[in-house]
Scaffold this motif. Structure first.
Motif, PDB file in Angstrom:
ATOM      1  N   MET A 123       0.841  -1.193   0.000  1.00 43.21           N
ATOM      2  CA  MET A 123       0.000   0.000   0.000  1.00 43.21           C
ATOM      3  C   MET A 123       0.882   1.251   0.000  1.00 43.21           C
ATOM      4  SD  MET A 123      -3.122  -1.104   0.022  1.00 43.21           S
ATOM      5  CE  MET A 123      -4.098   0.280   0.624  1.00 43.21           C
ATOM      6  N   ALA A 124       0.458   2.247  -0.740  1.00 39.59           N
ATOM      7  CA  ALA A 124       1.199   3.501  -0.785  1.00 39.59           C
ATOM      8  C   ALA A 124       1.095   4.210   0.562  1.00 39.59           C
ATOM      9  CB  ALA A 124       0.646   4.394  -1.889  1.00 39.59           C
ATOM     10  N   GLU A 125       2.113   5.032   0.864  1.00 37.46           N
ATOM     11  CA  GLU A 125       2.144   5.749   2.132  1.00 37.46           C
ATOM     12  C   GLU A 125       2.541   7.203   1.936  1.00 37.46           C
ATOM     13  OE1 GLU A 125       3.107   2.683   5.765  1.00 37.46           O
ATOM     14  OE2 GLU A 125       4.799   3.688   4.796  1.00 37.46           O
ATOM     15  N   LEU A 126       2.081   8.032   2.861  1.00 46.15           N
ATOM     16  CA  LEU A 126       2.525   9.422   2.974  1.00 46.15           C
ATOM     17  C   LEU A 126       3.480   9.469   4.160  1.00 46.15           C
ATOM     18  CD1 LEU A 126       2.427  12.479   2.411  1.00 46.15           C
ATOM     19  CD2 LEU A 126       0.364  12.585   3.844  1.00 46.15           C
ATOM     20  N   THR A 127       4.764   9.705   3.877  1.00 41.89           N
ATOM     21  CA  THR A 127       5.789   9.714   4.913  1.00 41.89           C
ATOM     22  C   THR A 127       6.375  11.107   5.045  1.00 41.89           C
ATOM     23  OG1 THR A 127       6.345   7.430   4.324  1.00 41.89           O
ATOM     24  CG2 THR A 127       7.898   8.611   5.731  1.00 41.89           C
ATOM     25  N   PHE A 128       6.550  11.560   6.283  1.00 43.70           N
ATOM     26  CA  PHE A 128       7.110  12.879   6.562  1.00 43.70           C
ATOM     27  C   PHE A 128       8.414  12.709   7.327  1.00 43.70           C
ATOM     28  CE2 PHE A 128       6.620  16.977   9.239  1.00 43.70           C
ATOM     29  CZ  PHE A 128       7.434  17.684   8.365  1.00 43.70           C
ATOM     30  N   TRP A 129       9.521  13.091   6.692  1.00 42.34           N
ATOM     31  CA  TRP A 129      10.824  13.091   7.333  1.00 42.34           C
ATOM     32  C   TRP A 129      11.135  14.504   7.789  1.00 42.34           C
ATOM     33  CZ3 TRP A 129      13.822   8.831   8.266  1.00 42.34           C
ATOM     34  CH2 TRP A 129      13.453   7.652   7.603  1.00 42.34           C
ATOM     35  N   THR A 130      11.446  14.668   9.077  1.00 43.39           N
ATOM     36  CA  THR A 130      11.648  16.010   9.593  1.00 43.39           C
ATOM     37  C   THR A 130      12.895  16.100  10.466  1.00 43.39           C
ATOM     38  OG1 THR A 130      10.575  17.841  10.779  1.00 43.39           O
ATOM     39  CG2 THR A 130      10.203  15.621  11.644  1.00 43.39           C
ATOM     40  N   GLY A 131      13.383  17.307  10.640  1.00 41.97           N
ATOM     41  CA  GLY A 131      14.549  17.595  11.462  1.00 41.97           C
ATOM     42  C   GLY A 131      14.850  19.071  11.353  1.00 41.97           C
ATOM     43  N   THR A 132      15.791  19.567  12.137  1.00 36.52           N
ATOM     44  CA  THR A 132      16.165  20.968  12.040  1.00 36.52           C
ATOM     45  C   THR A 132      16.923  21.212  10.741  1.00 36.52           C
ATOM     46  OG1 THR A 132      18.273  20.591  13.160  1.00 36.52           O
ATOM     47  CG2 THR A 132      16.373  21.172  14.550  1.00 36.52           C
ATOM     48  N   MET A 133      17.197  22.467  10.454  1.00 35.76           N
ATOM     49  CA  MET A 133      18.105  22.774   9.361  1.00 35.76           C
ATOM     50  C   MET A 133      19.445  22.105   9.646  1.00 35.76           C
ATOM     51  SD  MET A 133      17.318  26.829   8.672  1.00 35.76           S
ATOM     52  CE  MET A 133      17.656  27.257  10.378  1.00 35.76           C
ATOM     53  N   ASP A 134      20.146  21.734   8.577  1.00 32.65           N
ATOM     54  CA  ASP A 134      21.465  21.120   8.688  1.00 32.65           C
ATOM     55  C   ASP A 134      21.408  19.662   9.135  1.00 32.65           C
ATOM     56  OD1 ASP A 134      23.804  22.150   7.788  1.00 32.65           O
ATOM     57  OD2 ASP A 134      24.557  22.816   9.726  1.00 32.65           O
ATOM     58  N   ALA A 135      20.213  19.055   9.137  1.00 35.66           N
ATOM     59  CA  ALA A 135      20.101  17.655   9.567  1.00 35.66           C
ATOM     60  C   ALA A 135      20.153  16.674   8.402  1.00 35.66           C
ATOM     61  CB  ALA A 135      18.807  17.461  10.358  1.00 35.66           C
ATOM     62  N   GLY A 136      20.217  17.179   7.172  1.00 38.98           N
ATOM     63  CA  GLY A 136      20.373  16.298   6.020  1.00 38.98           C
ATOM     64  C   GLY A 136      19.084  15.914   5.318  1.00 38.98           C
ATOM     65  N   LYS A 137      18.045  16.740   5.423  1.00 34.24           N
ATOM     66  CA  LYS A 137      16.753  16.395   4.812  1.00 34.24           C
ATOM     67  C   LYS A 137      16.840  16.341   3.299  1.00 34.24           C
ATOM     68  CE  LYS A 137      14.802  19.835   6.800  1.00 34.24           C
ATOM     69  NZ  LYS A 137      16.089  20.222   7.460  1.00 34.24           N
ATOM     70  N   SER A 138      17.447  17.347   2.688  1.00 37.33           N
ATOM     71  CA  SER A 138      17.538  17.363   1.223  1.00 37.33           C
ATOM     72  C   SER A 138      18.451  16.257   0.715  1.00 37.33           C
ATOM     73  CB  SER A 138      18.039  18.730   0.740  1.00 37.33           C
ATOM     74  OG  SER A 138      17.091  19.745   1.055  1.00 37.33           O
ATOM     75  N   THR A 139      19.496  15.945   1.468  1.00 37.79           N
ATOM     76  CA  THR A 139      20.362  14.825   1.104  1.00 37.79           C
ATOM     77  C   THR A 139      19.569  13.529   1.091  1.00 37.79           C
ATOM     78  OG1 THR A 139      22.289  15.927   2.083  1.00 37.79           O
ATOM     79  CG2 THR A 139      22.442  13.547   1.729  1.00 37.79           C
ATOM     80  N   LEU A 140      18.757  13.321   2.123  1.00 39.49           N
ATOM     81  CA  LEU A 140      17.936  12.118   2.185  1.00 39.49           C
ATOM     82  C   LEU A 140      16.893  12.104   1.075  1.00 39.49           C
ATOM     83  CD1 LEU A 140      17.146   9.504   3.574  1.00 39.49           C
ATOM     84  CD2 LEU A 140      15.708  10.835   5.139  1.00 39.49           C
ATOM     85  N   ALA A 141      16.339  13.266   0.740  1.00 41.56           N
ATOM     86  CA  ALA A 141      15.362  13.339  -0.342  1.00 41.56           C
ATOM     87  C   ALA A 141      15.983  12.882  -1.658  1.00 41.56           C
ATOM     88  CB  ALA A 141      14.833  14.761  -0.473  1.00 41.56           C
ATOM     89  N   LEU A 142      17.192  13.360  -1.942  1.00 43.08           N
ATOM     90  CA  LEU A 142      17.864  12.974  -3.182  1.00 43.08           C
ATOM     91  C   LEU A 142      18.284  11.506  -3.155  1.00 43.08           C
ATOM     92  CD1 LEU A 142      20.000  16.192  -3.749  1.00 43.08           C
ATOM     93  CD2 LEU A 142      17.990  15.462  -5.032  1.00 43.08           C
TER      94      LEU A 142
END
Length: 219
Positions: free
Chosen positions: A1-20
């Motif tokens: 089943m498809a999911e809506l997942t939210f990855w969060t953290g402060t700035m500088d925590a690597g969110k965009s790196t994980l997105a890519l």
């Protein structure tokens, strides 16, 4: 089943790196996705990581309709298996609701990445709606650090080197930007622990205080 997942953290925590990285992993398995972002520091229609990774993306403006975009894409014969949604804190609550609908009705995985609170320590409307609707909310395990060495939990904005707690919510800047002469940028951001955010004690201010001369022993 498809999911809506939210990855969060402060700035500088690597969110965009994980997105890519998430996009790379799914694309490597033959899945077809779309990448979205909003107000990235690299400019419009780009997603960028502080490690130097970049990728083209679709810019999400307040009027962007995720549901209409997806239906039109599928109707025209396009294939969509997943969405990568960076800087999701800047999306409107209605856009977050549309993403949830896409997961439920079209069985498309949606991976959102963003910070929870703004420089005033208040929840972004988009992030609040994601917490309410996401199948899973995950906190990034890479901890950004305050200048004191403690885990950073708050995002601070500085203007001309001075921390501020009032102003427009969305102002693009980067963590610890510096001008060519080494002076603080007009608008920059810094991650702090709660104690130092509450005190307004940024790294620059702490250094200035530590370098201040000791009072003379008179009187």
């Amino acid at each position: 089943m498809a999911e809506l997942t939210f990855w969060t953290g402060t700035m500088d925590a690597g969110k965009s790196t994980l997105a890519l990285q998430t996009n790379h992993n799914h694309a490597a398995r033959g899945r077809v996705g779309r990448i979205f972002t909003s107000h990235d520091r690299a400019g419009e229609a780009h997603i960028s990581s502080r490690l130097g990774l970049t990728h083209d993306a679709l810019e999400v403006m307040p009027e962007f309709d995720f549901w209409r975009y997806t239906v039109d894409t599928l109707t025209q014969g396009g294939r969509v298996d997943y969405f990568i949604c960076d800087e999701a804190q800047f999306y409107t609550p209605r856009q977050i609701e549309a993403l949830a609908k896409i997961v439920d009705e079209l069985q498309i995985d949606v991976f959102c990445f963003g910070i929870l609170t703004d420089f005033r320590t208040q929840l972004f409307p988009g992030s609040a709606r994601l917490v309410e609707l996401a199948d899973r909310t995950e906190v990034l395990q890479v901890e950004a650090l305050c200048w004191c060495g403690k885990r950073a939990t708050h995002n601070a904005r500085t203007e001309d080197g001075v921390m501020v707690t009032e102003g427009e919510v969305i102002v693009v800047g980067d963590v610890e930007d510096r001008e060519a002469d080494g002076q603080p940028a007009e608008v920059a951001y810094e991650v702090l622990c709660r104690q130092h955010h509450r005190r307004g004690l940024t790294a620059a201010r702490a250094q200035a205080v530590s370098l201040a001369p000791e009072p003379l022993p008179f009187g």
